[in-house]
Write an enzyme that holds these catalytic residues in place. Structure first.
Site, PDB file in Angstrom:
ATOM      1  N   TYR A  53       6.090 -11.378   2.399  1.00 41.74           N
ATOM      2  CA  TYR A  53       4.805 -11.972   1.703  1.00 41.74           C
ATOM      3  C   TYR A  53       5.219 -12.027   0.410  1.00 41.74           C
ATOM      4  CZ  TYR A  53       3.975  -7.185  -0.096  1.00 41.74           C
ATOM      5  OH  TYR A  53       4.137  -6.025  -0.398  1.00 41.74           O
ATOM      6  N   LYS A 191       3.275   8.013  -5.161  1.00 40.59           N
ATOM      7  CA  LYS A 191       3.676   7.102  -4.154  1.00 40.59           C
ATOM      8  C   LYS A 191       4.811   7.700  -3.183  1.00 40.59           C
ATOM      9  CE  LYS A 191       4.522   2.586  -2.535  1.00 40.59           C
ATOM     10  NZ  LYS A 191       4.777   1.045  -2.633  1.00 40.59           N
TER      11      LYS A 191
HETATM   12  N1  GLU Z   1       5.604  -4.761  -4.832  1.00 42.21           N
HETATM   13  C1  GLU Z   1       4.374  -4.530  -4.534  1.00 42.21           C
HETATM   14  C2  GLU Z   1       3.498  -4.062  -5.421  1.00 42.21           C
HETATM   15  O1  GLU Z   1       3.491  -2.918  -6.192  1.00 42.21           O
HETATM   16  C3  GLU Z   1       4.223  -3.754  -3.153  1.00 42.21           C
HETATM   17  C4  GLU Z   1       3.336  -2.719  -3.061  1.00 42.21           C
HETATM   18  C5  GLU Z   1       1.991  -2.875  -2.916  1.00 42.21           C
HETATM   19  O2  GLU Z   1       1.097  -3.522  -3.592  1.00 42.21           O
HETATM   20  O3  GLU Z   1       1.607  -2.491  -2.109  1.00 42.21           O
HETATM   21  O4  GLU Z   1       2.605  -4.768  -6.096  1.00 42.21           O
END
Ligand code: GLU
Length: 355
Positions: A53, A191
């Site tokens: 995505y 996280k």
């Molecule tokens: N790379 C994305 C972000 O931090 C993936 C993680 C997410 O949104 O859950 O925007």
């Protein structure tokens, strides 16, 4: 004709009767503004079961409209601040966000929700925790699954985040992160896992509370000074001093520290091994750099724990500072803000003990 007029009067009266309580109810709803920055919550993919995505595809009004009953929780409106995957979150967006939040909360807005990617959400939350000048609720949320996925987690996370922002008990708890039914403080949240929905945890401090289908329960107030108690301000600030992070490992090369300084870093956070340790050669390189005015903070690459003030490294001997329980990415945020003013090593250490 007469009958028709009478019907009109009755119809108008009924309409007023129906509308007045509705308007009164609307007036009573807290005003919440959703500031959208992008992330997977606004992400879209080709398939509802595929893992591929792109972050930051859906605009905020469409996101609000996709959440059933969310407008019953608050008098809601959205603003698009950015639309990026949070790996591309920048100091510029942080400053825009902070200034907009301070402006909105100084007015009649009761609470803020920020939609944000999860990769750097804890950094943005901690930054805002230090520079928002209001005790009104500021809540970040996101999702692990894009909006097009089977069992997307974004809509319920957004519903719960608005419920927390609209709840009067949320006042004075600093900036919070709401995901997967849990409320975490900006200071404590990390996280912890790359893709499952239970990614945010506060392993050392515990949850602030829970929010289940909009029902908010609090257990704690957060650790550390924040928002109205914080001495930091980004009023008129256009950029922050450059602070880099270097990751320690066995046989770590000391070369990285002078390379960062040469590239323009004014501060360095070392994600040390264990209790903020690093090779003897790196400690020597750190001492050389701090003697020249570079600020160096020892954090840890270990996910949980406090870097001791007097462990294997005595900071005063090297001019370094311990990050205490802040992980390297949050230590970087505090150091960047702290360096807006000239401070001694001892003054810097005090900040890490307080925030
Ligand atoms: N790379 C994305 C972000 O931090 C993936 C993680 C997410 O949104 O859950 O925007």
């Amino acid at each position: 004709m007469k009958t028709r007029n009478r019907m009109n009067v009755i119809f108008t009266a009924l309409l007023l009767f129906a509308l007045v309580p509705f308007n009164m109810a609307q007036d009573k709803l807290p005003k919440v503004v959703i500031l959208a920055t992008g992330g997977t919550i606004a992400g879209a993919g080709e398939s509802s079961t595929g893992s591929a995505y792109t972050s930051g595809q859906v605009k905020i009004e469409a996101m609000i409209d996709a959440v059933p009953n969310i407008r019953k929780l608050a008098d809601l409106r959205g603003e698009q601040i950015s639309n990026v995957g949070s790996q591309d979150m920048s100091v510029k967006i942080w400053l825009d966000l902070a200034n907009r939040i301070n402006e909105l909360l100084a007015g009649d807005v009761d609470g803020i929700v920020i939609t944000h990617g999860t990769d750097t959400q804890e950094e943005t939350a901690f930054f805002l925790n230090l520079v928002v000048k209001s005790d009104k609720p500021v809540v970040l949320t996101g999702s692990m699954r894009p909006s097009t996925a089977l069992s997307a987690d974004g809509p319920l996370n957004m519903y719960n985040a608005v419920a927390v922002a609209a709840d009067p008990h949320s006042k004075g708890r600093g900036v919070m992160v709401v995901m997967n039914d849990e409320i975490q403080s900006a200071h404590a949240v990390k996280k912890m896992i790359t893709t499952p929905v239970q990614t945010f945890m506060s392993p050392q401090h515990g949850l602030l509370g829970t929010v289940i289908f909009g029902q908010v329960t609090y257990f704690h107030y957060p650790f550390g000074l924040h928002t109205t108690e914080s001495e930091f301000s980004v009023d008129g600030v256009k950029k922050l001093p450059r602070v880099d992070i270097v990751y320690a490992c066995a046989d770590m090369s000391p070369d990285l520290i002078p390379i960062m300084v040469k590239a323009g870093a004014k501060g360095i956070v070392i994600a040390g091994v264990g209790d903020g340790n690093m090779t003897e050669a790196t400690l020597k390189a750190a001492k050389k750099a701090t003697a020249k005015g570079i600020k160096i903070v020892r954090a840890s690459r270990v996910p949980i724990g406090t870097v001791l003030l007097h462990g294997e490294v005595i900071d005063a001997d090297y001019g370094t500072v311990s990050s205490m329980d802040l992980n390297p990415q949050k230590a970087r945020v505090l150091l960047m803000l702290a360096m807006l003013k000239d401070r001694t090593r001892e003054e810097l250490q005090d900040l890490f003990l307080t925030y």
